[in-house]
Write a protein that holds these residues in place. Structure first.
Motif, short mmCIF file in Angstrom:
data_model
loop_
_atom_site.label_atom_id
_atom_site.label_comp_id
_atom_site.label_asym_id
_atom_site.label_seq_id
_atom_site.Cartn_x
_atom_site.Cartn_y
_atom_site.Cartn_z
N ALA A 181 59.05 25.73 43.73
CA ALA A 181 60.29 26.39 42.88
C ALA A 181 59.66 27.35 41.72
CB ALA A 181 60.99 25.11 42.40
N ASP A 182 58.48 27.07 41.16
CA ASP A 182 58.19 28.20 40.13
C ASP A 182 57.73 29.55 40.84
OD1 ASP A 182 58.31 25.65 38.67
OD2 ASP A 182 56.32 25.13 38.65
N ASN A 183 57.74 29.69 41.76
CA ASN A 183 57.08 30.92 42.37
C ASN A 183 57.93 31.95 42.62
OD1 ASN A 183 55.23 32.47 43.60
ND2 ASN A 183 54.27 31.13 44.95
N LEU A 184 57.64 33.03 42.06
CA LEU A 184 58.63 34.14 42.18
C LEU A 184 58.35 34.82 43.26
CD1 LEU A 184 58.89 36.44 39.13
CD2 LEU A 184 60.69 35.26 40.41
N LYS A 185 57.33 34.66 44.27
CA LYS A 185 57.16 35.13 45.50
C LYS A 185 58.31 35.07 46.57
CE LYS A 185 53.34 33.64 47.22
NZ LYS A 185 52.16 33.77 48.05
N SER A 186 58.79 36.31 46.87
CA SER A 186 59.93 35.99 48.05
C SER A 186 59.52 35.64 49.30
CB SER A 186 60.51 37.30 48.21
OG SER A 186 59.98 38.37 48.42
N PRO A 214 53.66 32.90 36.53
CA PRO A 214 53.06 33.46 37.93
C PRO A 214 52.76 35.12 37.92
CG PRO A 214 55.63 33.05 37.81
CD PRO A 214 55.18 32.87 36.44
#
Lengths: 242, 242, 242, 242
Positions: C109-114, C152
């Motif tokens: 959930a911390d990942n901005l990666k789409s 991130p």
């Protein structure tokens, strides 16, 4: 102490905007015919920072993004904008949501046209909320004569109309598309009358502007009409005074 | 009579801009090392029209374009702008010339880098002449350790810097590129110091802004720093107060 | 009579392919985590015609397209291909369906990666059915040191892996992505060992090829690994012998 | 020992191609009217490697590139290809040079068309030298009626013709462009005759193929004709049997 000095050294400099670009998510859009349609949106989110703002705030940005991760939609634009403005102590906050809208052409089963429209919803919050909808309508060249075969043959692309509207009342995307495509048809017809030239970017601009002006749900608009040619294009841009 | 009526019907509407986009010609650009270099430019030319302007003026536009056909260069920007403004009775005239500038890397024969920079020269004439130069500098990731093989291996792309400057005095494109690339090197070095994070869009923005500010030939500037990531990018935008 | 003559005049000429490109429709794709996901596909549909084929057959093409209008999916690929082959008396029929697949990163959930992957499903029918799946996996640069802030943050883009696989058994898109991303992680780790160079296109190619080879569900594959640099890129292409 | 083992583990895998993509340099091209013109080329250079080739050879590649750095031209294609093949012990070597060719339209001063053609020169060396020239010719829509104003107004874009030819004898780029544009004019005329449909991709393919076939300097060719429509395009592809 060091920070104050470094700031004095660069009195002419201020960071104006920080943000994140082209984050893609699947979204759901309201659709007149089917109540909703699934599509993919690309988001830009950024804030305008005040003049003497010090330090890095991308981390707060990331916190907000993570909280709304994958659930950013026009329904919660205002909440996200407010949070962006507060957390980042910003003067203004912006969300741009780009997506492709498909028209289900139930009445027109013989039509190969996929009826695909690029759209941008731009929400911003400074003192007030502001919402602008940008719609890209491709313009094709109508057939001058009835085809013997009845095929949906194309003569090619004439150009495109990019309109940016602000609303007084709700209006379906579908109805805005219809409004513009009807104005294109009228301009095509006028241009094919005897003694007339081919449709110009100015004449099409005026025709569409007139239609947008007459639509009560639209508060203000700007539009750009572009005619493709071999190796270049011509354009005319208009905006309402309001 | 009919014209006046149709105008009264649409008091809120005015054409703001008409023009021609992406006409391509080979051009010659001043080059510090070789006195000149041949490249290809793409031109946009357009005018801002006054509020109550009536009628189609694309024909006058085309006359001007044909007269300067293939010979539009920064040397005659002013003449073309003046002619556009006069012939079209315009409030303002604009020429945007986009081209790619190559750096001849004589000192650096081992370098595979083609040193290719996208540039835009934007000349406009309203009451006064105005010239803005926009430069796109790609930013790569420096190697953290010395390669055993001595190959010009790459770690990939970090992002890019887009700066728009207005000049007080003449400055070579080459010198502006060097100024920005030196600032990038300094920011990379600072970020690789012990205890520091990786280079951020804000820290790089500030470093470049400081260098642009110290250059006496530059009157004012704005700049945008973008960091590519997987599936999105972050950016910071700065402008000088002047 | 006239037709036969005109054909004799041009014995060296034969139309090889006719078709329709980039028709866009919303589609539904199988998704391991959520059973299905809605996305947008762009379709190319074309046939290979035999040597002495006479006349225009785009009209038959259009009939087929209209019948399946908006409902082309991998589930009915075979039926559409068979109909294309029959109606157009073609040697072979092809459908290319390009779409973007999103990974729902529930664990992260911390990942901005789409986590956005471009895919192409290519179905063809000559004597036998053939299905090839092409997947584009972006490769980023891993952080060399733990960030103090825990953000991130990205170091930029290393490049990408384009793999084309044919299947022996069903495999989830998600599992193929995981297989490739794990191989990228291993190659990154090997390259960061003391005395090693930075990751090369050849070493990454071999690592991924090894993983694809070990996956029993995959019958054959080809892959291309590309490393972005400033102003150019390097690549290595591999294919399985099978 | 370790290398041999790892090779035995992966008997099905072989690297097929390694190379460098999109290195840009200014180049000079032969021009019938002015003897030469300056333009910008983008180069891809790669080799096909034999089956059981071991190890990384990008370093040898880079040595060759550095030696010809900025001086790669069709005049020394053969020397570079031979060196690539020898140094990398390759089965075949390839250079693709993409550039934009401008036609100086001296006879046609009223024409706004910038006459800009995208070209690719593809040289390869396996046992023999091979040279293929790929030319992209945009196709516009001719005006159906004489314009009262005499303006170079456009009706839009019909599509484009991409032809790939191998030569028996030297031919100017300018003459190949003229050959294709004349065939387009003939196809347009035939399509506008009473009782005819609008120009189809098949009819235009046949017309151009016939013209290419009659040109003695051309040994063989393939071509693709594409007609743009709103939201999709249709195409036909032809190749000579030789």
């Amino acid at each position: 102490m060091k920070d104050i000095q470094s700031q004095e050294d660069h009195r002419r400099i201020n960071i104006k905007k920080v943000g994140v670009k082209t984050i893609s998510y699947p979204i759901t859009v309201l659709d007149k015919a089917h109540s909703q349609q699934n599509t993919i949106a690309s988001f830009n989110m950024y804030v305008n920072l005040p003049h003497h703002f010090k330090g890095t705030h991308m981390s707060r940005f990331v916190e907000i993004l993570n909280r709304y991760h994958g659930a950013i939609d026009i329904g919660n634009f205002h909440n996200i904008l407010q949070e962006m403005k507060d957390k980042l102590e910003a003067e203004a906050a912006h969300i741009e949501m780009s997506f492709v809208y498909f028209l289900s052409d139930a009445d027109n089963a013989d039509n190969l046209k996929s009826r695909r429209y690029e759209c941008i919803m731009h929400g911003s919050l400074e003192k007030e909320n502001d919402l602008e909808f940008i719609l890209n309508v491709p313009v094709s060249i109508p057939l001058a004569k009835q085809m013997a075969t009845g095929l949906p043959q194309s003569l090619g692309q004439w150009g495109r109309v990019v309109s940016a509207v602000k609303f007084r009342n709700f209006i379906w995307i579908e109805d805005l598309i219809t409004l513009i495509e009807k104005a294109v048809d009228i301009a095509h017809e006028k241009a094919s009358a005897p003694g007339e030239n081919s449709m110009s970017v100015e004449s099409l601009s005026h025709q569409i502007a007139q239609s947008l002006e007459e639509e009560k749900a639209i508060k203000s608009f700007s539009l750009k009409v572009e005619n493709l040619a071999e190796g270049y294009s011509t354009f005319a841009a208009i905006e309402s005074l309001a």
